[in-house]
Design a protein around this motif. Structure first.
Motif, PDB file in Angstrom:
ATOM      1  N   ASP A  34       0.805  -1.227   0.000  1.00 41.68           N
ATOM      2  CA  ASP A  34       0.000   0.000   0.000  1.00 41.68           C
ATOM      3  C   ASP A  34       0.839   1.279   0.000  1.00 41.68           C
ATOM      4  O   ASP A  34       0.417   2.297  -0.549  1.00 41.68           O
ATOM      5  N   PHE A  35       2.013   1.230   0.630  1.00 45.72           N
ATOM      6  CA  PHE A  35       2.715   2.492   0.898  1.00 45.72           C
ATOM      7  C   PHE A  35       4.141   2.566   0.356  1.00 45.72           C
ATOM      8  O   PHE A  35       4.754   3.634   0.411  1.00 45.72           O
ATOM      9  N   SER A  36       4.693   1.475  -0.133  1.00 44.74           N
ATOM     10  CA  SER A  36       6.041   1.533  -0.694  1.00 44.74           C
ATOM     11  C   SER A  36       5.996   1.992  -2.142  1.00 44.74           C
ATOM     12  O   SER A  36       4.996   1.794  -2.850  1.00 44.74           O
ATOM     13  N   HIS A  37       7.083   2.623  -2.572  1.00 49.92           N
ATOM     14  CA  HIS A  37       7.233   3.023  -3.963  1.00 49.92           C
ATOM     15  C   HIS A  37       8.441   2.300  -4.539  1.00 49.92           C
ATOM     16  O   HIS A  37       9.248   1.730  -3.794  1.00 49.92           O
ATOM     17  N   LEU A  38       8.579   2.322  -5.821  1.00 52.22           N
ATOM     18  CA  LEU A  38       9.702   1.656  -6.459  1.00 52.22           C
ATOM     19  C   LEU A  38      11.010   2.231  -5.911  1.00 52.22           C
ATOM     20  O   LEU A  38      11.277   3.421  -6.032  1.00 52.22           O
ATOM     21  N   GLY A  39      11.780   1.376  -5.239  1.00 52.26           N
ATOM     22  CA  GLY A  39      13.045   1.798  -4.646  1.00 52.26           C
ATOM     23  C   GLY A  39      12.921   2.368  -3.258  1.00 52.26           C
ATOM     24  O   GLY A  39      13.941   2.644  -2.615  1.00 52.26           O
ATOM     25  N   ASP A  40      11.682   2.585  -2.769  1.00 53.87           N
ATOM     26  CA  ASP A  40      11.467   3.144  -1.430  1.00 53.87           C
ATOM     27  C   ASP A  40      10.551   2.206  -0.649  1.00 53.87           C
ATOM     28  O   ASP A  40       9.329   2.223  -0.838  1.00 53.87           O
ATOM     29  N   THR A  41      11.135   1.398   0.237  1.00 58.13           N
ATOM     30  CA  THR A  41      10.363   0.425   1.010  1.00 58.13           C
ATOM     31  C   THR A  41       9.967   1.021   2.352  1.00 58.13           C
ATOM     32  O   THR A  41      10.808   1.569   3.065  1.00 58.13           O
ATOM     33  N   ALA A  42       8.697   0.904   2.703  1.00 58.02           N
ATOM     34  CA  ALA A  42       8.206   1.484   3.959  1.00 58.02           C
ATOM     35  C   ALA A  42       8.671   0.673   5.164  1.00 58.02           C
ATOM     36  O   ALA A  42       9.108   1.229   6.175  1.00 58.02           O
ATOM     37  N   VAL A  43       8.560  -0.664   5.061  1.00 63.40           N
ATOM     38  CA  VAL A  43       8.914  -1.543   6.175  1.00 63.40           C
ATOM     39  C   VAL A  43       9.920  -2.574   5.692  1.00 63.40           C
ATOM     40  O   VAL A  43       9.648  -3.328   4.745  1.00 63.40           O
ATOM     41  N   HIS A  44      11.064  -2.616   6.335  1.00 62.18           N
ATOM     42  CA  HIS A  44      12.080  -3.637   6.059  1.00 62.18           C
ATOM     43  C   HIS A  44      11.963  -4.689   7.168  1.00 62.18           C
ATOM     44  O   HIS A  44      12.249  -4.411   8.332  1.00 62.18           O
ATOM     45  N   TYR A  45      11.536  -5.891   6.791  1.00 61.09           N
ATOM     46  CA  TYR A  45      11.296  -6.959   7.763  1.00 61.09           C
ATOM     47  C   TYR A  45      12.380  -8.016   7.633  1.00 61.09           C
ATOM     48  O   TYR A  45      12.582  -8.589   6.553  1.00 61.09           O
ATOM     49  N   LEU A  46      13.098  -8.281   8.712  1.00 66.06           N
ATOM     50  CA  LEU A  46      14.243  -9.190   8.706  1.00 66.06           C
ATOM     51  C   LEU A  46      13.998 -10.302   9.714  1.00 66.06           C
ATOM     52  O   LEU A  46      14.118 -10.101  10.925  1.00 66.06           O
ATOM     53  N   HIS A  47      13.650 -11.482   9.216  1.00 66.51           N
ATOM     54  CA  HIS A  47      13.344 -12.617  10.091  1.00 66.51           C
ATOM     55  C   HIS A  47      14.578 -13.515  10.196  1.00 66.51           C
ATOM     56  O   HIS A  47      14.675 -14.576   9.576  1.00 66.51           O
ATOM     57  N   GLN A  48      15.544 -13.064  10.982  1.00 62.75           N
ATOM     58  CA  GLN A  48      16.774 -13.823  11.155  1.00 62.75           C
ATOM     59  C   GLN A  48      17.527 -13.292  12.368  1.00 62.75           C
ATOM     60  O   GLN A  48      17.219 -12.229  12.892  1.00 62.75           O
ATOM     61  N   SER A  49      18.504 -14.070  12.807  1.00 64.31           N
ATOM     62  CA  SER A  49      19.360 -13.656  13.923  1.00 64.31           C
ATOM     63  C   SER A  49      20.587 -12.939  13.382  1.00 64.31           C
ATOM     64  O   SER A  49      21.045 -13.212  12.273  1.00 64.31           O
ATOM     65  N   TYR A  50      21.121 -12.033  14.196  1.00 65.38           N
ATOM     66  CA  TYR A  50      22.314 -11.282  13.814  1.00 65.38           C
ATOM     67  C   TYR A  50      23.324 -11.307  14.966  1.00 65.38           C
ATOM     68  O   TYR A  50      22.936 -11.345  16.139  1.00 65.38           O
ATOM     69  N   PRO A  51      24.612 -11.278  14.635  1.00 63.49           N
ATOM     70  CA  PRO A  51      25.623 -11.195  15.694  1.00 63.49           C
ATOM     71  C   PRO A  51      25.556  -9.848  16.409  1.00 63.49           C
ATOM     72  O   PRO A  51      24.958  -8.891  15.912  1.00 63.49           O
ATOM     73  N   ARG A  52      26.208  -9.768  17.552  1.00 60.94           N
ATOM     74  CA  ARG A  52      26.138  -8.559  18.371  1.00 60.94           C
ATOM     75  C   ARG A  52      26.726  -7.352  17.648  1.00 60.94           C
ATOM     76  O   ARG A  52      26.259  -6.231  17.826  1.00 60.94           O
ATOM     77  N   GLU A  53      27.752  -7.578  16.820  1.00 59.31           N
ATOM     78  CA  GLU A  53      28.344  -6.464  16.089  1.00 59.31           C
ATOM     79  C   GLU A  53      27.328  -5.821  15.146  1.00 59.31           C
ATOM     80  O   GLU A  53      27.256  -4.597  15.030  1.00 59.31           O
ATOM     81  N   GLU A  54      26.540  -6.657  14.468  1.00 61.04           N
ATOM     82  CA  GLU A  54      25.525  -6.134  13.551  1.00 61.04           C
ATOM     83  C   GLU A  54      24.433  -5.395  14.319  1.00 61.04           C
ATOM     84  O   GLU A  54      23.934  -4.357  13.872  1.00 61.04           O
ATOM     85  N   MET A  55      24.064  -5.938  15.486  1.00 63.40           N
ATOM     86  CA  MET A  55      23.044  -5.266  16.290  1.00 63.40           C
ATOM     87  C   MET A  55      23.545  -3.914  16.777  1.00 63.40           C
ATOM     88  O   MET A  55      22.803  -2.924  16.781  1.00 63.40           O
ATOM     89  N   ALA A  56      24.804  -3.841  17.184  1.00 66.80           N
ATOM     90  CA  ALA A  56      25.363  -2.561  17.638  1.00 66.80           C
ATOM     91  C   ALA A  56      25.343  -1.537  16.504  1.00 66.80           C
ATOM     92  O   ALA A  56      25.053  -0.352  16.724  1.00 66.80           O
TER      93      ALA A  56
END
Length: 492
Positions: A348-370
């Motif tokens: 409904d709200f994203s445009h080509l090249g502009d994403t409204a919500v970036h959803y990441l269903h995965q784990s990340y190391p602490r460095e990436e979280m920082a």
């Protein structure tokens, strides 16, 4: 014939559902063990750094347990769980019965006697393993709701031990706790400890009220006294157990050092650029759980987009949802609902090249979280119910540049301490929207003032202060009577 050398014992023993390491099996069958990413492991890492101790827990896979092994100065003592144990004790009673009940019945709990029977047996197995590795007079620190029967089972075998138990999740009001068919046995199990630690004062008070209502115990201040007469054993000795709030924290110095690394700062710049260098990045980081309020948060974001109050590419929302308990039906359903909502919002709200919500269903190391924390202009920590929530503390620590804003649910343990955050009621979608907009639009000076206060609080009361407070409270907890040591065991 030479007798085998006696097993080594330790003056300090930790017991938790999981060991602090995860096993990886390579293509050649070689096993390697790496530190787990969980909150308890992260919290205890600095506590155990210079301490020789044993950690008793499940290795994370069904079947026979590996032999005890060393991880630096820490002796790891695996407890075996069969596939049936995992299904009934962990996925069943712990996460299908206790977890929803203790989190205010956001999802209805399920009561199965078969689950309960396996929970009792696994708790007994843990108590046996602890008793074997604990030295005479050792201090034992038992963690969390999966092991609530362990204190009394262990006391029954080893009255010489000093036993503490810490609850990382909320403890419910007696009106909810009373629904549990095995409520008295759970309380008797906990009262085998010398000290019971909780995240919030209300949690400790809930435990005390439950002991009074269910067991007929008395209390003076935060000390519960229970004669044990209701279990049918004549001449039962009274128990005096202290229950108090000792809120957990993080290794603030260590996390700031991590966030200050040039590689982490460079990664933060890369992430922001990959998002299109928006004016405002909103961030949510949660385990995929129905208590975390992710659906409510997405609804607020969707309505803000509908209202035109925010829009990409100027404002983007990033939601990290770490996979969790994917064999449990309620979690599979939640995952489908969230993915469907994200898809609808972006459609409904994203445009080509502009994403409204970036959803990441995965784990990340602490460095990436920082790095992600340094990217986030507004951090959304909006659980419906949470024992503490260490993400909030990690975020303010990572933002040592003075920037950022923390929107924090008043139903977290963190809200008891972090009063300078933008506090909200996540059930009130209109109020949540207003709070998000205030965190975006407030002056730079106002946001810096709030963040300075939050960082000071986390820096002053870090994980070492938490551990020292807990162990000091355990050391001076009420004394134990010497007679009738079997009188405190739960009826299991």
């Amino acid at each position: 014939m030479v007798s085998p050398a006696p097993a080594r014992t330790y003056d300090f023993v930790i017991a938790a559902n999981r060991l602090p390491v995860d096993r990886t099996v390579g293509p050649d069958g070689e096993e390697t063990w790496t530190t787990s990413p969980g909150g308890l492991v992260t919290a205890m890492e600095s506590v155990m750094r210079d301490r020789e101790a044993a950690w008793v827990g499940w290795a994370g896979f069904p079947g026979d347990a590996p032999e005890p092994f060393d991880d630096g100065p820490l002796r790891l003592c695996p407890v075996p769980l069969s596939a049936e144990d995992v299904e009934h004790y962990y996925e069943g009673f712990s996460n299908g019965t206790l977890w929803p009940l203790y989190h205010d019945v956001i999802v209805p709990p399920t009561f199965h006697r078969s689950w309960w029977n396996v929970y009792r047996e696994v708790n007994r197995r843990f108590a046996d393993a602890i008793a074997e590795v604990a030295a005479e007079g050792a201090t034992v620190w038992v963690h969390d709701y999966q092991l609530q029967l362990v204190p009394a089972l262990l006391r029954d075998q080893r009255p010489d031990l000093r036993i503490g138990w810490f609850n990382h999740i909320p403890f419910p009001p007696v009106e909810l706790f009373a629904q549990l068919p095995w409520r008295a046995t759970i309380l008797r199990g906990l009262l085998g400890a010398d000290f019971l630690g909780f995240q919030r004062p209300d949690d400790a008070r809930n435990l005390i009220r439950s002991c009074r209502a269910v067991l007929g115990a008395t209390h003076k201040g935060d000390v519960v006294t229970w004669a044990g007469a209701d279990d049918g054993r004549p001449g039962a000795s009274p128990r005096a157990v202290r229950a108090a709030s000792i809120p957990i924290s993080i290794d603030a110095a260590g996390f700031r050092e991590l966030a200050d690394q040039p590689s982490v700062k460079a990664r933060a710049k890369e992430i922001r650029e990959s998002l299109g260098n928006p004016d405002v990045v909103l961030l949510g980081v949660d385990r995929l759980d129905y208590t975390k309020g992710i659906r409510h948060r997405l609804r607020a974001i969707e309505e803000l987009l509908e209202d035109g109050a925010i829009s990409p590419p100027e404002v983007v929302f990033v939601q990290v949802a770490t996979p969790s308990r994917e064999r449990v039906e309620a979690y599979r359903t939640l995952k489908e609902q969230i993915e469907g909502t994200v898809g609808r919002i972006n459609g409904d709200f994203s445009h080509l090249g502009d994403t409204a919500v970036h959803y990441l269903h995965q784990s990340y190391p602490r460095e990436e979280m920082a790095a992600l924390f340094q990217v986030a202009d507004v951090m959304l920590v909006t659980p419906l119910r949470d024992g503490m929530n260490l993400v909030a503390k990690e975020y303010v620590t990572a933002r040592h540049d003075g920037g950022g804003a923390l929107v924090l649910s008043e139903f977290t343990g963190a809200a008891e301490e972090m009063r300078a955050a933008y506090l909200c009621n996540p059930h009130d979608i209109t109020g949540l929207k207003e709070t998000i907009l205030r965190a975006i639009r407030d002056t730079h000076e106002e946001k810096r003032r709030r963040m300075r206060s939050l960082r000071r609080q986390v820096r002053t009361y870090d994980v070492q202060a938490w551990a020292d407070s807990f162990l000091r409270a355990l050391e001076v907890a009420p004394g134990r009577p010497a007679r009738s040591r079997r009188s405190i065991s739960p009826m299991v």
